[in-house]
Design a protein around this motif. Structure first.
Motif, short mmCIF file in Angstrom:
data_model
loop_
_atom_site.label_atom_id
_atom_site.label_comp_id
_atom_site.label_asym_id
_atom_site.label_seq_id
_atom_site.Cartn_x
_atom_site.Cartn_y
_atom_site.Cartn_z
N MET A 37 0.84 -1.20 0.00
CA MET A 37 0.00 0.00 0.00
C MET A 37 0.88 1.25 0.00
O MET A 37 1.77 1.38 0.83
N THR A 38 0.63 2.17 -0.94
CA THR A 38 1.42 3.41 -1.02
C THR A 38 1.05 4.35 0.12
O THR A 38 -0.03 4.23 0.71
N LYS A 39 1.95 5.31 0.38
CA LYS A 39 1.67 6.29 1.45
C LYS A 39 0.43 7.12 1.16
O LYS A 39 -0.36 7.42 2.05
N ASN A 40 0.28 7.52 -0.11
CA ASN A 40 -0.89 8.31 -0.51
C ASN A 40 -2.19 7.54 -0.30
O ASN A 40 -3.18 8.09 0.18
N ARG A 41 -2.17 6.24 -0.67
CA ARG A 41 -3.36 5.40 -0.50
C ARG A 41 -3.67 5.21 0.98
O ARG A 41 -4.83 5.25 1.40
N TYR A 42 -2.61 5.02 1.77
CA TYR A 42 -2.75 4.86 3.23
C TYR A 42 -3.40 6.11 3.84
O TYR A 42 -4.35 6.03 4.61
N PHE A 43 -2.89 7.27 3.44
CA PHE A 43 -3.42 8.56 3.93
C PHE A 43 -4.87 8.74 3.51
O PHE A 43 -5.70 9.19 4.29
N GLN A 44 -5.18 8.37 2.25
CA GLN A 44 -6.55 8.51 1.73
C GLN A 44 -7.53 7.65 2.54
O GLN A 44 -8.62 8.11 2.90
N LEU A 45 -7.14 6.41 2.81
CA LEU A 45 -8.00 5.50 3.58
C LEU A 45 -8.24 6.02 5.00
O LEU A 45 -9.36 6.00 5.49
N ILE A 46 -7.17 6.50 5.64
CA ILE A 46 -7.29 7.05 7.00
C ILE A 46 -8.23 8.24 7.02
O ILE A 46 -9.08 8.38 7.91
N LEU A 47 -8.12 9.10 5.99
CA LEU A 47 -8.94 10.31 5.91
C LEU A 47 -10.42 9.96 5.75
O LEU A 47 -11.29 10.52 6.44
N ILE A 48 -10.72 9.00 4.85
CA ILE A 48 -12.13 8.60 4.63
C ILE A 48 -12.69 7.90 5.86
O ILE A 48 -13.80 8.22 6.32
N LEU A 49 -11.91 6.97 6.45
CA LEU A 49 -12.37 6.26 7.64
C LEU A 49 -12.54 7.21 8.82
O LEU A 49 -13.48 7.09 9.61
N GLY A 50 -11.62 8.19 8.92
CA GLY A 50 -11.73 9.21 9.97
C GLY A 50 -12.97 10.07 9.80
O GLY A 50 -13.65 10.40 10.78
N SER A 51 -13.30 10.42 8.54
CA SER A 51 -14.51 11.21 8.25
C SER A 51 -15.77 10.44 8.64
O SER A 51 -16.71 11.01 9.20
N LEU A 52 -15.78 9.13 8.34
CA LEU A 52 -16.92 8.29 8.72
C LEU A 52 -17.11 8.29 10.23
O LEU A 52 -18.22 8.41 10.74
#
Length: 409
Positions: free
Chosen positions: A1-16
């Motif tokens: 998993m790339t750093k950008n993808r990791y950050f994107q997932l954290i951001l979406i899960l955090g928003s939820l």
């Protein structure tokens, strides 16, 4: 998993995960305006908060089996649609009873986001990384109590309280789009999971019987009820007992949020040297010492405003360390029914939190002593559960079965 993808997932899960806290905190500054507009009392308006909490606790257990049976995205999509429509209803509400009902529906909808995000952490990341991921989610979620009441205050003052619910509806739409586009289908629907009441209850009982689950779920939830105790008691403590004004109280609340967020981020670094088990035990021992010292000082009337803030800051920091680790170890044994496990964990945590809040309402009047006693009792009970519960765990699962890494007792 790339750093950008990791950050994107954290951001979406955090928003939820942040959707619920925003829905609770953002409309609080508008209570007086709501009471006036709906020709009712502020006490009746506060019932909309109670109905929201009831909706969250009911929704936790509802979505667990649905997320395991149909996969993560379908129930999440339906839940967010329910949330968006209920928020829209709140924009046009004209009487208090309809408002109370819509807040319950809004909570049930938002709950899909909370339970799905926790389940998807278990799906998307290796189990050994889960405590670190939960720490990052706390950074996103921890900003909610700092931002939501402040934003809500400005919106209410300039545009009226109805606009708050329009903004919440827009947040729901944006989160729905981000989740549908940015989150993968992390879990194949398990058609063997029944949605009849008896199998659902049986499934929850099976989860509850797992020693690693009940030890860390109950120890974590009872310790974490200290946060609910603080939140419920803080307006009385700072504004009634110490006589600070509303603006100062807001800054104190924001400062306290930094303690919890900062400690949860420190946890990510400490996990490089220590195991989750060591972190939980160390945090609860520290929390016990701090709360007992807090009690001794409070009983002898030795605390001014700044010293009280310092004691609470240290107490909340311990929770910021223990909570991501108890959550990680609670869910670690479950891959097939992680949705039900995360739902049950959430319901247990919310149940003890509601109990602590209720105790504050009954006992905390014109002294900080009852608040501190509740904190001491919850911390020591959590430590006892941890010590005795660990004896029943044959081996602590800290990573997924296929990676075959475990800490043996």
């Amino acid at each position: 998993m790339t750093k950008n993808r990791y950050f994107q997932l954290i951001l979406i899960l955090g928003s939820l995960t942040a959707l619920g806290p925003f829905s609770i905190d953002m409309y609080l500054p508008g209570f007086a305006g709501i009471a006036a507009d709906l020709n009712t009392s502020v006490a009746n308006v506060s019932m909309t908060l109670s109905s929201y909490f009831i909706g969250i606790s009911a929704g936790q257990l509802l979505y667990g089996p649905l997320l395991d049976r149909f996969g993560r995205k379908k129930p999440l999509f339906i839940g967010l649609i329910v949330y968006i429509l209920a928020s829209l209803g709140c924009v046009f509400v004209t009487d208090i009873n309809t408002f109370i009902g819509l807040r319950f529906i809004q909570a049930v909808g938002s709950c899909a986001a909370t339970v799905a995000s926790v389940s998807m952490v278990r799906d998307l990341f290796p189990v050994k990384d889960i405590p670190k991921v939960f720490s990052l989610l706390m950074l996103v979620v921890g900003l909610s109590p700092m931002l939501a009441p402040t934003i809500g205050g400005y919106v209410t003052e300039d545009y009226g309280w109805h606009t708050v619910f329009f903004i919440l509806m827009c947040m729901g739409i944006l989160i729905l789009l981000a989740a549908q586009i940015g989150l993968p289908n992390t879990f194949k629907p398990d058609t063997s999971i029944s949605l009849k009441p008896k199998p659902i209850i049986t499934n929850f009982i099976i989860i509850l019987k797992e020693p690693q689950f009940y030890t860390y779920a109950f120890a974590g939830a009872i310790a974490f009820s200290g946060l609910f105790t603080y939140v419920a008691a803080s307006p009385i403590l700072f504004m009634d007992i110490f006589k600070v004004n509303g603006k100062t109280y807001g800054w104190i609340f924001a400062f306290m949020s930094l303690s919890f967020i900062g400690a949860s981020q420190l946890n990510s670094f400490l996990l490089r040297k220590f195991t989750s088990e060591q972190m939980i035990f160390g945090a609860l021992i520290s929390q016990s010492f701090i709360s007992i010292l807090f009690l001794v000082l409070a009983m002898n009337d030795l605390l001014n405003l700044h010293q009280t803030i310092a004691m609470l800051f240290l107490f909340l920091a311990c929770l910021g360390i223990s909570n991501p680790n108890t959550a990680g170890l609670t869910l670690a044994p479950f891959s097939r029914n992680a949705g039900s496990a995360s739902a049950l964990m959430g319901a247990i945590q919310l149940g003890f939190g509601a109990l602590a809040s209720f105790a504050v309402g009954v006992f905390v009047k014109n002294s900080m002593l009852p608040m501190v006693i509740i904190m001491v009792v919850s911390t020591i009970v959590a430590l006892i559960i941890l010590i005795f519960g660990k004896r029943n765990i044959k081996k602590t699962i800290t990573t997924s079965q296929d990676e075959a890494v475990a800490i043996v007792h």
